[in-house]
Motif scaffolding. Sequence first.
Motif, mmCIF file in Angstrom:
data_model
loop_
_atom_site.group_PDB
_atom_site.id
_atom_site.type_symbol
_atom_site.label_atom_id
_atom_site.label_comp_id
_atom_site.label_asym_id
_atom_site.label_seq_id
_atom_site.Cartn_x
_atom_site.Cartn_y
_atom_site.Cartn_z
ATOM 1 N N HIS A 149 0.810 -1.217 0.000
ATOM 2 C CA HIS A 149 0.000 0.000 0.000
ATOM 3 C C HIS A 149 0.846 1.272 0.000
ATOM 4 O O HIS A 149 0.483 2.250 -0.664
ATOM 5 C CB HIS A 149 -0.996 -0.023 1.158
ATOM 6 N N ALA A 150 1.961 1.268 0.707
ATOM 7 C CA ALA A 150 2.860 2.426 0.671
ATOM 8 C C ALA A 150 3.403 2.622 -0.744
ATOM 9 O O ALA A 150 3.404 3.736 -1.271
ATOM 10 C CB ALA A 150 4.008 2.237 1.657
ATOM 11 N N LYS B 185 1.517 8.843 -6.852
ATOM 12 C CA LYS B 185 1.777 10.269 -6.623
ATOM 13 C C LYS B 185 3.186 10.685 -7.060
ATOM 14 O O LYS B 185 3.601 11.807 -6.805
ATOM 15 C CB LYS B 185 1.546 10.606 -5.159
ATOM 16 N N HIS B 186 3.899 9.768 -7.694
ATOM 17 C CA HIS B 186 5.258 10.027 -8.186
ATOM 18 C C HIS B 186 6.181 10.509 -7.069
ATOM 19 O O HIS B 186 6.977 11.429 -7.255
ATOM 20 C CB HIS B 186 5.241 11.034 -9.346
ATOM 21 N N VAL B 187 6.066 9.871 -5.921
ATOM 22 C CA VAL B 187 6.899 10.205 -4.769
ATOM 23 C C VAL B 187 8.101 9.273 -4.761
ATOM 24 O O VAL B 187 7.951 8.054 -4.713
ATOM 25 C CB VAL B 187 6.110 10.033 -3.443
ATOM 26 N N LYS B 188 9.287 9.872 -4.823
ATOM 27 C CA LYS B 188 10.509 9.086 -4.682
ATOM 28 C C LYS B 188 10.834 9.065 -3.189
ATOM 29 O O LYS B 188 10.730 10.073 -2.512
ATOM 30 C CB LYS B 188 11.645 9.707 -5.474
ATOM 31 N N GLY B 189 11.216 7.924 -2.706
ATOM 32 C CA GLY B 189 11.488 7.831 -1.282
ATOM 33 C C GLY B 189 12.008 6.469 -0.909
ATOM 34 O O GLY B 189 12.492 5.713 -1.744
ATOM 35 N N HIS C 289 10.850 3.424 -10.136
ATOM 36 C CA HIS C 289 10.009 4.549 -9.706
ATOM 37 C C HIS C 289 10.745 5.467 -8.730
ATOM 38 O O HIS C 289 10.156 6.393 -8.180
ATOM 39 C CB HIS C 289 8.731 4.030 -9.031
ATOM 40 N N GLY C 290 12.036 5.201 -8.518
ATOM 41 C CA GLY C 290 12.812 6.019 -7.596
ATOM 42 C C GLY C 290 12.536 5.704 -6.133
ATOM 43 O O GLY C 290 12.807 6.517 -5.257
ATOM 44 N N ILE C 291 12.032 4.514 -5.888
ATOM 45 C CA ILE C 291 11.725 4.100 -4.514
ATOM 46 C C ILE C 291 12.737 3.043 -4.098
ATOM 47 O O ILE C 291 12.897 2.027 -4.765
ATOM 48 C CB ILE C 291 10.292 3.538 -4.412
ATOM 49 N N ARG C 292 13.413 3.329 -2.989
ATOM 50 C CA ARG C 292 14.365 2.366 -2.437
ATOM 51 C C ARG C 292 13.655 1.566 -1.351
ATOM 52 O O ARG C 292 12.851 2.101 -0.604
ATOM 53 C CB ARG C 292 15.581 3.082 -1.837
#
Length: 146
Positions: free
Chosen positions: A7-8, A15-19, A62-65
Amino acid sequence: MAICVKHAARVMVEKHVKGTIVCTASAVANNWRGATNLTDYTMSKNSVLGLVRTASQQLGSHGIRVNCMSPSAIGTPLALSTGLTSEGIQKVFGPFTSLKGILLTVKHIADAVLFLVSEDSAFITGHDLVVDGGLISIPHLNLAQN
């Protein structure tokens, strides 16, 4: 853990959130020799490592680690609610570290997570940061005998 990551990640991708997503496993999951006890616990923590490694590959574009932090035993309120005491935990795990004169604290764990979410680890993903004072380096550890 899988539901939380799912879900995260879904919201972050939409929302195109990199994190960074940080999961918690256990130093017990890094014992490649297995154990004579704690089967369900060890199995569940190894599953977390598989989740982290797979999710890091799927979400990297997606830039998510996605990383993991694996502590050894510590006297948290949950651990203490099982009847263990901080002294008991240290008696069992204290001798199994190469770091003499220092005991694992909640701050050590928080600092490890802070590193994993910081820019200092910007090129780290799919990693399990073991915070155990060298516990997994012990040649043989049988917790049932301690």
